[in-house]
Design an enzyme around this catalytic site. Structure first.
Site, PDB file in Angstrom:
ATOM      1  N   ARG A   1       0.782  -1.233   0.000  1.00 42.88           N
ATOM      2  CA  ARG A   1       0.000   0.000   0.000  1.00 42.88           C
ATOM      3  C   ARG A   1       0.812   1.280   0.000  1.00 42.88           C
ATOM      4  O   ARG A   1       0.273   2.345  -0.275  1.00 42.88           O
ATOM      5  CB  ARG A   1      -0.979  -0.012   1.170  1.00 42.88           C
ATOM      6  CG  ARG A   1      -2.204  -0.850   0.858  1.00 42.88           C
ATOM      7  CD  ARG A   1      -3.090  -1.014   2.054  1.00 42.88           C
ATOM      8  NE  ARG A   1      -2.413  -1.799   3.073  1.00 42.88           N
ATOM      9  CZ  ARG A   1      -2.997  -2.256   4.183  1.00 42.88           C
ATOM     10  NH1 ARG A   1      -4.248  -1.955   4.428  1.00 42.88           N
ATOM     11  NH2 ARG A   1      -2.317  -2.980   5.038  1.00 42.88           N
TER      12      ARG A   1
ATOM     13  N   ASP B   1       0.725 -14.273  -0.033  1.00 39.62           N
ATOM     14  CA  ASP B   1       0.466 -14.107   1.392  1.00 39.62           C
ATOM     15  C   ASP B   1       0.685 -15.447   2.061  1.00 39.62           C
ATOM     16  O   ASP B   1       0.604 -16.495   1.414  1.00 39.62           O
ATOM     17  CB  ASP B   1      -0.960 -13.603   1.653  1.00 39.62           C
ATOM     18  CG  ASP B   1      -1.094 -13.116   3.099  1.00 39.62           C
ATOM     19  OD1 ASP B   1      -0.739 -11.952   3.362  1.00 39.62           O
ATOM     20  OD2 ASP B   1      -1.483 -13.916   3.964  1.00 39.62           O
TER      21      ASP B   1
ATOM     22  N   ARG C   1      -4.575  -2.794  -7.644  1.00 40.77           N
ATOM     23  CA  ARG C   1      -5.454  -3.593  -6.790  1.00 40.77           C
ATOM     24  C   ARG C   1      -6.908  -3.100  -6.751  1.00 40.77           C
ATOM     25  O   ARG C   1      -7.758  -3.762  -6.142  1.00 40.77           O
ATOM     26  CB  ARG C   1      -4.903  -3.578  -5.356  1.00 40.77           C
ATOM     27  CG  ARG C   1      -3.803  -4.581  -5.048  1.00 40.77           C
ATOM     28  CD  ARG C   1      -4.360  -5.988  -4.819  1.00 40.77           C
ATOM     29  NE  ARG C   1      -5.575  -5.993  -4.033  1.00 40.77           N
ATOM     30  CZ  ARG C   1      -5.633  -5.839  -2.715  1.00 40.77           C
ATOM     31  NH1 ARG C   1      -4.529  -5.742  -2.020  1.00 40.77           N
ATOM     32  NH2 ARG C   1      -6.782  -5.827  -2.069  1.00 40.77           N
TER      33      ARG C   1
HETATM   34  O1  CP3 Z   1       6.798  -8.339   1.427  1.00 38.45           O
HETATM   35  C1  CP3 Z   1       6.182  -8.220   0.341  1.00 38.45           C
HETATM   36  O2  CP3 Z   1       6.210  -7.176  -0.333  1.00 38.45           O
HETATM   37  C2  CP3 Z   1       5.471  -9.435  -0.223  1.00 38.45           C
HETATM   38  C3  CP3 Z   1       4.138  -9.564   0.109  1.00 38.45           C
HETATM   39  C4  CP3 Z   1       3.641 -10.146   1.402  1.00 38.45           C
HETATM   40  C5  CP3 Z   1       2.296  -9.983   1.766  1.00 38.45           C
HETATM   41  N1  CP3 Z   1       2.040 -10.720   2.892  1.00 38.45           N
HETATM   42  C6  CP3 Z   1       1.321  -9.192   1.000  1.00 38.45           C
HETATM   43  C7  CP3 Z   1       0.216  -8.581   1.745  1.00 38.45           C
HETATM   44  C8  CP3 Z   1       4.239 -10.946   2.380  1.00 38.45           C
HETATM   45  C9  CP3 Z   1       5.670 -11.404   2.489  1.00 38.45           C
HETATM   46  C10 CP3 Z   1       3.210 -11.309   3.302  1.00 38.45           C
HETATM   47  C11 CP3 Z   1       3.414 -12.221   4.433  1.00 38.45           C
HETATM   48  C12 CP3 Z   1       2.500 -12.143   5.580  1.00 38.45           C
HETATM   49  N2  CP3 Z   1       1.146 -12.063   5.560  1.00 38.45           N
HETATM   50  C13 CP3 Z   1       2.912 -12.242   6.903  1.00 38.45           C
HETATM   51  C14 CP3 Z   1       4.340 -12.438   7.341  1.00 38.45           C
HETATM   52  C15 CP3 Z   1       5.085 -11.162   7.237  1.00 38.45           C
HETATM   53  C16 CP3 Z   1       4.852 -10.212   8.351  1.00 38.45           C
HETATM   54  O3  CP3 Z   1       4.370  -9.109   8.069  1.00 38.45           O
HETATM   55  O4  CP3 Z   1       5.194 -10.551   9.494  1.00 38.45           O
HETATM   56  C17 CP3 Z   1       1.787 -12.173   7.728  1.00 38.45           C
HETATM   57  C18 CP3 Z   1       1.753 -12.205   9.226  1.00 38.45           C
HETATM   58  C19 CP3 Z   1       0.664 -12.072   6.864  1.00 38.45           C
HETATM   59  C20 CP3 Z   1      -0.769 -11.998   7.250  1.00 38.45           C
HETATM   60  C21 CP3 Z   1      -1.351 -10.726   6.750  1.00 38.45           C
HETATM   61  N3  CP3 Z   1      -1.756 -10.534   5.452  1.00 38.45           N
HETATM   62  C22 CP3 Z   1      -1.511  -9.497   7.454  1.00 38.45           C
HETATM   63  C23 CP3 Z   1      -1.194  -9.272   8.894  1.00 38.45           C
HETATM   64  C24 CP3 Z   1      -2.021  -8.565   6.534  1.00 38.45           C
HETATM   65  C25 CP3 Z   1      -2.274  -7.093   6.750  1.00 38.45           C
HETATM   66  C26 CP3 Z   1      -3.707  -6.745   6.899  1.00 38.45           C
HETATM   67  C27 CP3 Z   1      -3.902  -5.260   6.649  1.00 38.45           C
HETATM   68  O5  CP3 Z   1      -4.743  -4.917   5.798  1.00 38.45           O
HETATM   69  O6  CP3 Z   1      -3.226  -4.443   7.302  1.00 38.45           O
HETATM   70  C28 CP3 Z   1      -2.175  -9.231   5.300  1.00 38.45           C
HETATM   71  C29 CP3 Z   1      -2.637  -8.645   4.044  1.00 38.45           C
HETATM   72  C30 CP3 Z   1      -1.554  -8.315   3.087  1.00 38.45           C
HETATM   73  N4  CP3 Z   1      -0.597  -9.192   2.669  1.00 38.45           N
HETATM   74  C31 CP3 Z   1      -1.372  -7.084   2.422  1.00 38.45           C
HETATM   75  C32 CP3 Z   1      -0.274  -7.249   1.558  1.00 38.45           C
HETATM   76  C33 CP3 Z   1       0.289  -6.246   0.584  1.00 38.45           C
HETATM   77  C34 CP3 Z   1      -2.244  -5.849   2.586  1.00 38.45           C
HETATM   78  C35 CP3 Z   1      -3.546  -6.067   1.897  1.00 38.45           C
HETATM   79  C36 CP3 Z   1      -3.896  -4.993   0.925  1.00 38.45           C
HETATM   80  O7  CP3 Z   1      -3.028  -4.395   0.272  1.00 38.45           O
HETATM   81  O8  CP3 Z   1      -5.103  -4.785   0.754  1.00 38.45           O
END
Ligand code: CP3
Length: 353
Positions: free
Chosen positions: A35, A80, A44
């Site tokens: 984001r 993810d 997106r």
């Molecule tokens: O690092 C990168 O650029 C690659 C993309 C990536 C995403 N998720 C994309 C994502 C990676 C490596 C992850 C891993 C992930 N997902 C983890 C481990 C990494 C960490 O942060 O500790 C965890 C715990 C998750 C679970 C998860 N998915 C969370 C906590 C969230 C955030 C929710 C929010 O909206 O704040 C997601 C959603 C997510 N995964 C987003 C992205 C870009 C945001 C969603 C969006 O853009 O609408």
């Protein structure tokens, strides 16, 4: 079938991860795709997070966006940690601003018995990786990733994001048989998804055990470590492996014994101290980290000072033999409202080191 994997030992990130001297200080940022980038928000528009992860052209484009903009030394696959669960047929969604949410929490023996296990290639992701590899230069590595079983178990058992992981820890202690059956199934799913990525040609992988830092070292060793070690062992000698969790200062020693060549360190522990903890448990490893993501909001002078401090701490660990290399990164992911120009500037400053 011949492997699509590139031979890129001179890519700075791969050189550093394998203990060679890189041609420049490699850097990439966790959550570099996302984001903070206007081009990401545009791509997106109207598309759910998990739907995006299964669209080859879109996931490839989003993966490459931060490489194009920031000149980082690696792309990280846009996916993810719950994608393999979704591909296996688990009822999971990602709710904006919250994270992964399950249709139903997994808490009983019959819930675990009914949990599906991924048993096939995730072809959309494999196809997306093919598109990414056509765009990347030989100096730019593609990092694949999977979530570690403990972190995934927490989402499954709690039914969604959790503040204290209470139900997860209670299950681990009160029902160890159910716990180990659950970890077994998650591990098999994760290994299958990692194989999709490896077969499609990723250059390196990161195992994210984001919430492991909530555990005592004893619980980590007994209830978690064997599964993470099993996942890492499936790609031993195939691609370099990075292992990371948040607030894992107290766990760096046991985590390092899981087998990865590179240990990710969050911002709370200075790299030279992290190196000592890792070295005492497993010998010298490559360090990854560990700029506090909040420093990207503090202005150029602060950023420069912090980057310099981290570089000196890594250099000191390498000089005294407790670390064998350094990949620059944040201590956790880029925060959503980060100014993308601050990220670009941080990368420039790191490349000037
Ligand atoms: O690092 C990168 O650029 C690659 C993309 C990536 C995403 N998720 C994309 C994502 C990676 C490596 C992850 C891993 C992930 N997902 C983890 C481990 C990494 C960490 O942060 O500790 C965890 C715990 C998750 C679970 C998860 N998915 C969370 C906590 C969230 C955030 C929710 C929010 O909206 O704040 C997601 C959603 C997510 N995964 C987003 C992205 C870009 C945001 C969603 C969006 O853009 O609408």
């Amino acid at each position: 079938m011949t492997s699509p994997r590139r031979t890129i030992p001179d890519a700075p990130l791969i050189a550093a991860a394998t203990g060679s001297v890189p041609s420049r200080q490699p850097v990439w940022f966790m959550r570099q795709a996302g984001r903070s980038l206007p081009e990401y928000r545009k791509a997106r528009e109207g598309i759910g997070m998990l739907d995006a992860c299964f669209r080859p052209d879109l996931l490839a484009d989003i993966t490459c966006q931060p490489v194009r903009r920031h000149d980082v030394d690696a792309a990280i696959l846009f996916s993810d940690i719950v994608v393999p669960l979704k591909a296996a047929g688990v009822d999971v969604d990602i709710v904006p601003g919250r994270g992964p949410v399950m249709g139903k929490a997994v808490t009983t023996k019959s819930d675990v018995d009914n949990l599906p296990v991924l048993d096939h290639e995730v072809s959309h992701v494999a196809e997306g990786i093919g598109i990414i590899l056509e765009e990347l230069q030989p100096a730019q590595a593609l990092i694949g990733f999977v979530g570690a079983p403990f972190t995934l178990a927490s989402y499954l058992v709690e039914g969604g994001p959790s503040k204290n992981h209470c139900a997860t820890k209670a299950l681990m202690h009160a029902e160890p048989e159910i716990w180990h059956a659950l970890m077994r199934k998650i591990t098999d799913t994760v290994i299958r998804f990692l194989r999709t990525q490896v077969d499609a040609g990723i250059d390196c992988m990161q195992l994210f055990d984001s919430w492991a830092g909530y555990l005592t070292a004893a619980d980590y060793r007994r209830h978690v470590l064997p599964y993470s070690a099993e996942i890492l062992a499936t790609v031993d000698g195939v691609i370099p492996r990075i292992h990371f969790g948040v607030t894992t200062g107290e766990l760096l020693a046991p985590m390092s014994t899981a087998g990865a060549e590179v240990m990710g360190v969050d911002w709370r522990v200075p790299l030279d101290q992290a190196a000592r903890r890792i070295f005492d448990a497993s010998g010298a490893k490559v360090l990854q980290g560990n700029l506090d993501p909040a420093m990207l909001f503090a202005g150029e002078q602060v950023m420069e000072e912090e980057i310099g401090r981290i570089h000196r701490e890594a250099a000191s660990a390498m000089a005294n033999g407790t670390a064998s290399g350094h990949i620059f990164n944040l201590g956790h992911g880029v925060l959503p409202d980060t100014d993308p120009d601050a990220v670009t500037r941080a990368v420039e400053l790191i490349h000037e080191l």
